[in-house]
Design a protein around this motif. Structure first.
Motif, PDB file in Angstrom:
ATOM      1  N   ASN A 121       0.848  -1.190   0.000  1.00 33.62           N
ATOM      2  CA  ASN A 121       0.000   0.000   0.000  1.00 33.62           C
ATOM      3  C   ASN A 121       0.882   1.238   0.000  1.00 33.62           C
ATOM      4  N   LEU A 122       0.467   2.223  -0.773  1.00 32.50           N
ATOM      5  CA  LEU A 122       1.045   3.565  -0.706  1.00 32.50           C
ATOM      6  C   LEU A 122      -0.097   4.536  -0.462  1.00 32.50           C
ATOM      7  N   GLY A 123       0.081   5.431   0.486  1.00 29.19           N
ATOM      8  CA  GLY A 123      -0.979   6.376   0.794  1.00 29.19           C
ATOM      9  C   GLY A 123      -0.448   7.785   0.938  1.00 29.19           C
ATOM     10  N   TRP A 124      -1.184   8.749   0.397  1.00 34.43           N
ATOM     11  CA  TRP A 124      -0.865  10.160   0.549  1.00 34.43           C
ATOM     12  C   TRP A 124      -2.097  10.851   1.117  1.00 34.43           C
ATOM     13  N   ALA A 125      -1.883  11.816   2.006  1.00 37.25           N
ATOM     14  CA  ALA A 125      -3.024  12.494   2.617  1.00 37.25           C
ATOM     15  C   ALA A 125      -2.661  13.943   2.949  1.00 37.25           C
ATOM     16  N   ARG A 126      -3.681  14.759   2.934  1.00 34.03           N
ATOM     17  CA  ARG A 126      -3.547  16.149   3.374  1.00 34.03           C
ATOM     18  C   ARG A 126      -4.701  16.446   4.303  1.00 34.03           C
ATOM     19  N   SER A 127      -4.393  16.978   5.465  1.00 33.16           N
ATOM     20  CA  SER A 127      -5.456  17.315   6.411  1.00 33.16           C
ATOM     21  C   SER A 127      -5.189  18.697   7.008  1.00 33.16           C
ATOM     22  N   GLU A 128      -6.271  19.345   7.439  1.00 33.18           N
ATOM     23  CA  GLU A 128      -6.146  20.693   7.991  1.00 33.18           C
ATOM     24  C   GLU A 128      -7.257  20.936   8.994  1.00 33.18           C
ATOM     25  N   LEU A 129      -6.861  21.420  10.166  1.00 30.12           N
ATOM     26  CA  LEU A 129      -7.816  21.886  11.160  1.00 30.12           C
ATOM     27  C   LEU A 129      -8.004  23.380  10.901  1.00 30.12           C
ATOM     28  N   LYS A 130      -9.154  23.738  10.320  1.00 32.61           N
ATOM     29  CA  LYS A 130      -9.332  25.060   9.708  1.00 32.61           C
ATOM     30  C   LYS A 130      -9.300  26.206  10.707  1.00 32.61           C
ATOM     31  N   ASP A 131      -9.755  25.983  11.923  1.00 32.55           N
ATOM     32  CA  ASP A 131      -9.863  27.081  12.887  1.00 32.55           C
ATOM     33  C   ASP A 131      -8.615  27.265  13.732  1.00 32.55           C
ATOM     34  N   TRP A 132      -7.552  26.532  13.411  1.00 32.15           N
ATOM     35  CA  TRP A 132      -6.286  26.688  14.134  1.00 32.15           C
ATOM     36  C   TRP A 132      -5.225  27.235  13.206  1.00 32.15           C
ATOM     37  N   PRO A 133      -4.303  28.025  13.728  1.00 33.01           N
ATOM     38  CA  PRO A 133      -3.234  28.549  12.874  1.00 33.01           C
ATOM     39  C   PRO A 133      -2.210  27.466  12.558  1.00 33.01           C
ATOM     40  N   GLY A 134      -1.579  27.596  11.396  1.00 36.09           N
ATOM     41  CA  GLY A 134      -0.501  26.686  11.026  1.00 36.09           C
ATOM     42  C   GLY A 134       0.813  27.162  11.612  1.00 36.09           C
ATOM     43  N   PRO A 135       1.876  26.413  11.371  1.00 39.51           N
ATOM     44  CA  PRO A 135       1.889  25.154  10.609  1.00 39.51           C
ATOM     45  C   PRO A 135       1.497  23.970  11.488  1.00 39.51           C
ATOM     46  N   ASP A 136       1.455  22.806  10.881  1.00 41.14           N
ATOM     47  CA  ASP A 136       1.229  21.531  11.577  1.00 41.14           C
ATOM     48  C   ASP A 136      -0.179  21.419  12.158  1.00 41.14           C
ATOM     49  N   ASN A 137      -1.134  22.182  11.643  1.00 45.56           N
ATOM     50  CA  ASN A 137      -2.517  22.095  12.129  1.00 45.56           C
ATOM     51  C   ASN A 137      -3.250  20.972  11.392  1.00 45.56           C
ATOM     52  N   ARG A 138      -2.718  19.764  11.542  1.00 40.55           N
ATOM     53  CA  ARG A 138      -3.279  18.586  10.891  1.00 40.55           C
ATOM     54  C   ARG A 138      -4.215  17.843  11.839  1.00 40.55           C
ATOM     55  N   VAL A 139      -4.971  16.913  11.277  1.00 39.28           N
ATOM     56  CA  VAL A 139      -5.799  16.015  12.065  1.00 39.28           C
ATOM     57  C   VAL A 139      -4.899  14.940  12.661  1.00 39.28           C
ATOM     58  N   ASP A 140      -5.025  14.709  13.958  1.00 42.36           N
ATOM     59  CA  ASP A 140      -4.161  13.739  14.617  1.00 42.36           C
ATOM     60  C   ASP A 140      -4.296  12.360  13.973  1.00 42.36           C
ATOM     61  N   GLY A 141      -3.163  11.721  13.733  1.00 41.39           N
ATOM     62  CA  GLY A 141      -3.133  10.390  13.114  1.00 41.39           C
ATOM     63  C   GLY A 141      -2.998  10.418  11.607  1.00 41.39           C
ATOM     64  N   SER A 142      -3.336  11.534  10.971  1.00 43.86           N
ATOM     65  CA  SER A 142      -3.274  11.627   9.512  1.00 43.86           C
ATOM     66  C   SER A 142      -1.874  12.086   9.101  1.00 43.86           C
ATOM     67  N   LEU A 143      -1.097  11.165   8.537  1.00 43.58           N
ATOM     68  CA  LEU A 143       0.271  11.466   8.130  1.00 43.58           C
ATOM     69  C   LEU A 143       0.312  11.860   6.661  1.00 43.58           C
ATOM     70  N   PRO A 144       1.316  12.639   6.242  1.00 41.74           N
ATOM     71  CA  PRO A 144       1.381  13.052   4.826  1.00 41.74           C
ATOM     72  C   PRO A 144       1.582  11.882   3.884  1.00 41.74           C
ATOM     73  N   TRP A 145       2.227  10.807   4.327  1.00 41.75           N
ATOM     74  CA  TRP A 145       2.359   9.611   3.506  1.00 41.75           C
ATOM     75  C   TRP A 145       2.598   8.415   4.420  1.00 41.75           C
ATOM     76  N   ARG A 146       2.422   7.229   3.872  1.00 44.17           N
ATOM     77  CA  ARG A 146       2.669   5.976   4.585  1.00 44.17           C
ATOM     78  C   ARG A 146       2.834   4.873   3.539  1.00 44.17           C
ATOM     79  N   ALA A 147       3.510   3.790   3.918  1.00 41.83           N
ATOM     80  CA  ALA A 147       3.774   2.726   2.954  1.00 41.83           C
ATOM     81  C   ALA A 147       3.867   1.390   3.675  1.00 41.83           C
TER      82      ALA A 147
END
Length: 735
Positions: free
Chosen positions: A607-633
């Motif tokens: 498996n190869l996976g790519w993801a983008r997540s954003e918690l909209k009401d928080w300032p960046g950087p790194d305002n991602r959804v917990d557990g959601s990584l940019p990629w995994r294999a």
């Protein structure tokens, strides 16, 4: 009929086996004329519905895997992600994946530690269906336990394990009985064992500001855990004219002990050391009843009734010693013995009724009702130097929580044509939670409506290739503990009867729950294409999006609290705002023999996976959804030798290092994880098999960083945790 032998809850605290020897008296088949219950549920579901994209790990694949429990098997499955916390999940979102057992919420057992001898198949759905329920934003993993088969058989096993240098031992005995002239059959299972595990780590903290980098403290910690358990379960099955009834009571007790030591040395001369001992026990009794009936007019009916009682006890003892060395060399010290006793009695019952009926025109209608009620009463007592700790009176000693859940659903699986299928349904769930704490009474209630629609279209020239699209409204329910205030004081900023609870620092925050917490709501979209290649080889490309409202996370606030006269930092769960998750997955299973008949029997999966997540009401950087990584294999290889009865499996996975904004004041980093495991299964003959497992072959130490933004600068804590190779050698014999 879904009869199983039930092993209770915390048997899952055991590690992997080091040596395992199993022996059995030869099974005596039931005499001719005796009915046997054979349910081909996996094939039946697959033939009736391909719209909801259900992945099925069948019994043959389970046996061939050579691993021991559910968690180890899921590590091999390309569609499943194992998070950095060890939890399995779908679409790279472990916290948003629903886990079921026989289609029902689990009770009193660690599902991931279930021995695979109990498992018939595992069903994986990366979307929400009405039958599985609304609380599956990323999807559902449903573990289906083995059906009861009438037979005369007695088996026993003995296992020894090693996690690093820590050994373990466990054994089990099973007796199955049936008579040709009787519709009654039974199974009795006794299991007992113990295990140990040792771990160590260290950390250091610095403060960065305009003046430079200022060291704060260094810390070292060690921990030793020991676990013992015993369980007794039985299954009694009665064959009826048009169905079956089974009663599967089980009792289990688990006892754990741990010893830990931690020492911290501050740059200002302060030294803090703690020696802690803790013991906890869980005693559980569960009485599940299952009844199934098939009628020509009404279709298939299934009724489940489950009652359980769990008693959890916990004793903690901490000897804290603190000293401060002044500039002139003098030393002032103090010590405190802190003790905590806790007991919780938990009652739970569940009732479910499901009706299935095949109608004309290719419709398969399902409808169901599920009722669940839970009552728990935790009691906690605090002592300091042998006397009641009056500084913690405001935390309260007794809590009473009552929770009631109700759910109804209806679903239609419509086979429009051999190439087109539609799955449509709706689920309505309601939950009421009431609690009585020292702060007063609280109530939380919510009702969620979850419609879902799935469409699948097979290609005319290649019916094994197909398109799928799924759209659903799904939810994530708050954990029962999160709905309790239940405050806890950080031991690094402890309270005393003399001075009470003084202020704490941002990195020594207390914790509490939040009765106002609401379920997360999500609009879920999945679009996939499955390309059949040759034989069993295939590729699956899937795109998905989750629009989440009321995202749950943690907030870190300086608040006035009931247990202190000054404001203290408190961390608690909260609904943080809206979030988006978008991703693409590529899964593959390729068999070399599908292209060349005389090629080695080698399968490549991954498996190869790519993801983008954003918690909209928080300032960046790194305002991602917990557990959601940019990629995994993930990559897996399976090889069956041509001239030897030998099967080899190699499985690897990669997760990148990543930063995550936990709240407005804190961000954390977890290091990359590369895991490697190997399994070798040697079939000596039809009566003997040897399986060698090597897990965590790289044994990487794990690094973590926690950063707090304060008025004085950036407070950064780095930690390093040890890791060990796990070894298992198992022998399976039939005499």
């Amino acid at each position: 009929m879904t009869g199983v032998k039930v092993v209770p809850a915390l048997a899952g605290v055991l590690g992997l086996s080091f040596v395992s020897v199993a022996y059995a008296q030869t099974a005596v088949p039931a005499p001719s004329g005796t009915q046997q219950v054979v349910v081909n549920a996996a094939q039946d579901e697959a033939s009736r519905d391909f719209a909801a994209a259900k992945i099925i790990i069948g019994r043959k694949q389970i046996v061939d895997s050579g691993v021991q429990n559910v968690n180890e098997l899921l590590k091999k499955e390309p569609a499943v992600t194992i998070g950095k916390d060890g939890k399995p999940g779908l679409l790279g979102l472990p916290g948003y994946t629903q886990i079921l057992v026989n289609g029902l919420p689990p009770s009193g057992r660690d599902v991931m530690s279930l021995d695979l001898s109990e498992v018939e198949r595992i069903e994986i759905s990366k979307s929400t269906t009405a039958e599985n329920g609304p609380f599956s934003i990323a999807g559902t993993i449903n573990v289906v336990l083995r059906q009861h088969v009438r037979q005369q058989q007695q088996t026993a096993s003995l296992q020894m394990r090693a996690d690093g240098a820590s050994p373990g031992l466990n054994g089990s005995w099973t007796l199955s009985q049936s008579e040709a002239a009787s519709p009654f059959s039974s199974t009795l299972n006794l299991t007992a064992g113990q295990s140990e595990r040792r771990s160590s780590g260290n950390e250091q903290q610095v403060l960065s500001n305009g003046s430079g980098v200022l060291p704060q403290y260094q810390a070292q910690r060690t921990r030793w855990d020991r676990n013992q358990y015993v369980s007794l379960s039985t299954e009694m099955v009665l064959q009826l004219e048009h169905g079956s009834a089974s009663f599967k009571p089980n009792f289990g007790h688990v006892q754990t002990w741990n010893d830990k030591e931690e020492a911290r040395q501050w740059q200002n001369g302060r030294h803090w050391q703690v020696q802690g001992q803790a013991s906890s026990g869980l005693s559980g009794l569960m009485l599940p009843l299952n009844w199934q009936r098939e009628d020509e007019d009404w279709g298939e009916s299934e009724f489940n009734l489950r009652w359980s009682r769990n008693v959890i006890s916990n004793e903690q003892r901490r000897l804290e010693q603190e000293s401060i060395t002044s500039n002139n060399g003098s030393n002032n010290g103090s010590s405190a013995l802190r003790e905590q006793s806790a007991q919780e009695i938990n009652y739970d019952w569940l009732l479910s009724l499901t009706q299935r009926k095949t109608l004309r025109g290719g419709h398969r209608l399902r409808a169901g009702l599920e009722l669940q009620q839970n009552h728990r009463e935790p009691v906690t007592l605090y002592r300091l130097n042998g006397l009641p700790d009056t500084s913690l009176v405001a935390l309260g000693s007794q809590i009473s929580q009552w929770t009631q859940k109700r759910r109804v659903f209806v679903q239609d699986d419509w086979r429009v044509s051999p190439l087109l299928a539609l799955n449509a349904g709706v689920s309505l769930a309601d939950q009421l939670s009431e609690a009585q704490e020292v702060s007063g009474a609280s109530q939380s209630r919510y009702r969620v409506l979850s419609p879902s629609l799935h469409l699948a279209k097979k290609l005319e020239h290649d019916p094994k290739s197909q398109f799928r699209i799924s759209l659903a409204r799904s939810f994530r329910e708050p954990d029962a503990d999160a709905l309790l205030l239940k405050p806890s004081v950080n031991p690094l900023a402890a309270c005393t009867p003399a001075s009470g609870c003084a202020g704490n620092s941002i990195d020594t925050a207390d914790s509490s729950g939040n009765p106002a917490l609401r379920p997360e709501r999500a609009l879920a979209l999945n679009v996939s294409y499955e390309q059949h290649l040759k034989g069993d080889s295939k590729l699956t490309l899937e795109a998905y999006q989750r629009q989440i409202h009321g995202k749950t996370g943690t907030e870190l606030l300086l608040l006035p609290v009931a247990w202190a006269n000054v404001p203290r930092w408190v961390q608690r769960p909260a609904n943080l705002g809206d979030a988006d998750v978008t991703g693409v997955n590529l899964d593959w299973r390729l068999g070399l023999k599908d292209w060349q008949a005389d090629a080695p029997k080698l399968e490549v999966r991954g498996n190869l996976g790519w993801a983008r997540s954003e918690l909209k009401d928080w300032p960046g950087p790194d305002n991602r959804v917990d557990g959601s990584l940019p990629w995994r294999a993930k990559l897996g290889l399976s090889y069956n030798a041509a001239s030897l009865p030998l099967r080899l499996d190699l499985d690897a996975s990669w997760l990148p290092g990543d930063w995550l904004r936990n709240n407005l004041s804190r961000t954390t980093y977890t290091s990359h994880q590369t895991s490697l495991a190997m399994t070798a299964a040697w079939t000596v003959n039809r009566n003997a098999k040897l399986v060698l497992n090597l897990d965590n072959l790289l044994a990487q130490d794990r690094t973590g960083i926690s950063r707090y933004q304060t008025s004085a600068g950036t407070l950064e804590t780095r930690s390093l945790s040890s890791s060990h190779l796990r070894l298992s050698l198992r022998g399976e014999f039939r005499l």
